[in-house]
Design an enzyme around this catalytic site. Structure first.
Site, mmCIF file in Angstrom:
data_model
loop_
_atom_site.group_PDB
_atom_site.id
_atom_site.type_symbol
_atom_site.label_atom_id
_atom_site.label_comp_id
_atom_site.label_asym_id
_atom_site.label_seq_id
_atom_site.Cartn_x
_atom_site.Cartn_y
_atom_site.Cartn_z
ATOM 1 N N TRP A 102 0.817 -1.221 0.000
ATOM 2 C CA TRP A 102 0.000 0.000 0.000
ATOM 3 C C TRP A 102 0.844 1.262 0.000
ATOM 4 O O TRP A 102 0.496 2.255 -0.638
ATOM 5 C CB TRP A 102 -1.021 -0.018 1.140
ATOM 6 C CG TRP A 102 -2.121 -0.997 0.833
ATOM 7 C CD1 TRP A 102 -2.382 -2.174 1.469
ATOM 8 C CD2 TRP A 102 -3.073 -0.919 -0.250
ATOM 9 N NE1 TRP A 102 -3.439 -2.824 0.866
ATOM 10 C CE2 TRP A 102 -3.882 -2.087 -0.183
ATOM 11 C CE3 TRP A 102 -3.327 0.006 -1.262
ATOM 12 C CZ2 TRP A 102 -4.920 -2.330 -1.086
ATOM 13 C CZ3 TRP A 102 -4.367 -0.242 -2.161
ATOM 14 C CH2 TRP A 102 -5.144 -1.390 -2.070
ATOM 15 N N ASP A 172 -1.289 6.904 6.374
ATOM 16 C CA ASP A 172 -2.385 6.035 5.933
ATOM 17 C C ASP A 172 -2.687 5.066 7.079
ATOM 18 O O ASP A 172 -1.899 4.170 7.377
ATOM 19 C CB ASP A 172 -1.950 5.272 4.676
ATOM 20 C CG ASP A 172 -3.026 4.309 4.161
ATOM 21 O OD1 ASP A 172 -4.074 4.169 4.823
ATOM 22 O OD2 ASP A 172 -2.808 3.706 3.090
ATOM 23 N N LYS A 196 -12.794 -1.200 7.113
ATOM 24 C CA LYS A 196 -12.117 -2.127 8.032
ATOM 25 C C LYS A 196 -12.613 -1.849 9.459
ATOM 26 O O LYS A 196 -13.500 -2.526 9.944
ATOM 27 C CB LYS A 196 -10.614 -1.996 7.884
ATOM 28 C CG LYS A 196 -10.188 -2.296 6.431
ATOM 29 C CD LYS A 196 -8.829 -1.781 6.120
ATOM 30 C CE LYS A 196 -8.522 -1.690 4.654
ATOM 31 N NZ LYS A 196 -8.591 -2.917 3.886
HETATM 32 C C1 LIG Z 1 -3.404 0.375 4.106
HETATM 33 C C2 LIG Z 1 -4.341 0.559 2.950
HETATM 34 N N1 LIG Z 1 -4.278 1.697 2.241
HETATM 35 C C3 LIG Z 1 -5.092 1.906 1.193
HETATM 36 C C4 LIG Z 1 -6.010 0.965 0.805
HETATM 37 C C5 LIG Z 1 -6.902 1.236 -0.381
HETATM 38 O O1 LIG Z 1 -8.184 1.455 0.061
HETATM 39 P P1 LIG Z 1 -9.428 1.699 -0.936
HETATM 40 O O2 LIG Z 1 -9.710 0.404 -1.586
HETATM 41 O O3 LIG Z 1 -10.492 2.144 0.023
HETATM 42 O O4 LIG Z 1 -9.050 2.763 -1.890
HETATM 43 C C6 LIG Z 1 -6.119 -0.233 1.515
HETATM 44 C C7 LIG Z 1 -7.126 -1.256 1.121
HETATM 45 O O5 LIG Z 1 -7.164 -2.353 1.604
HETATM 46 C C8 LIG Z 1 -5.260 -0.441 2.613
HETATM 47 O O6 LIG Z 1 -5.317 -1.577 3.326
#
Ligand SMILES: Cc1ncc(COP(=O)(O)O)c(C=O)c1O
Length: 360
Positions: A102, A172, A196
């Site tokens: 991520w 994040d 989550k």
């Molecule tokens: C740490 C993290 N950042 C970003 C995201 C991306 O999230 P989204 O699908 O809501 O854009 C996720 C998705 O699992 C994640 O676990």
């Protein structure tokens, strides 16, 4: 009706009492004769819902007056672009810490909008560990320093707040927000998708320090501008009202559990149980260095990888679902967000012991 234990990384378990309350209030919210699904986002009923959510969250998380709370759309992925668009830009630099899937996505998008400097990378460490913040090489003139508090796929989580050497810290927290107390004051911006620990997919929480709003260019299109959202109570256009309301129910539920300290203690207990089960066996293993292990997402593999599909199938027969690891890493992953009860972890551990006894 039997509810399954859902170990999905997201969308994931929502607390049963939250779903029951949403069901009870679905047709007629608080006697107003309308469902939240039908309300105008600018009407007095939704206004009162949104106000309460903001004040409940402020109280639960201890969000100081220096920080604004925004409710945005587009998931955490949209923030990968909005952060550089709002806080940096072409010809300017932002620092990023690269710790896994991520954070690399955030870096990839950041590179399209500003000069990215990598302050540290776990790729150089050749194992599943996190680069110690003491060794980060941060560009002190960077517009911000971005890191991912919990790498959902690799199952690695930072404990504590890193020292950003005066550079505005951006984080994040999609997969560990509200899993315990957060020192919000230390951050210039925190963001998290909701699917989550905050409820259902469709809304993204952003906590932003007031002074950061001063950097936002008036040239930005309104729907991309943090300033516009801050000035319009996050109502730049029609928001996902029901998901926003659901987040409010989740926040109330956390409060009823005893708040963030209580939730953190339960989360530690749940994760400890599962790690102990993995560590005392030769049949299961988790590659992450002990001090980097996530409390939220616990990946593990079997000594005989050929048994993985069978493990997942048998687990499903026992009401334990969504245990397959992310397609990029394989194996298994158990996500133990706030809504996963301790009984779910107990069931998983006894299933694992029994599976090992029969197949080990
Ligand atoms: C740490 C993290 N950042 C970003 C995201 C991306 O999230 P989204 O699908 O809501 O854009 C996720 C998705 O699992 C994640 O676990």
């Amino acid at each position: 009706m039997t509810r399954l234990y859902n170990f999905s990384a997201g969308p994931s378990s929502i607390p049963g009492p939250v779903l029951s309350r949403a069901r009870d209030e679905l047709l007629d919210w608080h006697g107003c004769g309308l469902s939240v699904l039908e309300m105008s986002h600018r009407g007095k009923e939704f206004h009162s819902i949104a106000e309460k959510i903001e004040s409940d969250l402020r109280a639960l998380l201890g969000v100081p007056d220096t920080h604004r709370i925004l409710f945005l759309q587009g998931g955490a992925t949209t923030q990968f672009s909005l952060i550089p668009m709002n806080l940096s830009g072409k010809g300017r630099t932002a620092s990023y810490v690269d710790t896994g899937y991520w954070s690399r996505k955030a870096i990839q998008e950041g590179r399209k909008l500003c000069d990215v400097q990598i302050a540290a990378s776990s790729e150089n460490l050749n194992d599943y560990s996190l680069p110690s913040s003491e060794n980060w090489v941060i560009n002190v003139s960077a517009d911000y320093l971005h890191y991912t508090a919990n790498e959902t796929i690799e199952g690695m989580e930072f404990s504590g707040v890193p020292d950003s050497n005066g550079v505005p810290l951006v984080c994040d927290m999609s997969s560990n927000i509200l899993s315990g107390p957060i020192d919000v004051e230390r951050y210039a911006l925190i963001y998290a998708g909701a699917q989550k620990n905050l409820g259902a997919a469709g809304i993204t929480l952003v906590l932003i320090r007031e002074d950061m709003l001063g950097r936002v260019s008036g040239e930005l299109p309104s729907v991309f501008s943090y300033l516009e959202y801050a000035e319009n109570r996050s109502l730049v256009n029609t928001p996902p009202t029901f998901i926003w309301y659901l987040m409010g129910l989740v926040i109330e539920w956390i409060d009823e559990q005893g708040g963030l300290d209580a939730v953190a203690a339960t989360n530690t207990a749940k994760a400890t149980k599962l790690y102990q089960a993995i560590d005392r066996s030769e049949f299961y293993s988790n590659k992450v260095k002990v001090d980097a292990r996530s409390r939220m997402n616990i990946p593990f593999v079997l000594a005989d990888a050929d048994l993985s599909d069978y493990f997942i199938l048998e687990a499903e027969k026992n009401g334990l679902v969504n245990l397959r690891g992310h397609r990029s890493v394989g194996g298994m992953r158990a996500s133990l967000y706030n809504a996963m009860p301790e009984s779910g972890v107990d069931c998983l551990v006894s299933f694992m012991n029994e599976f090992e006894r029969r197949n080990g």
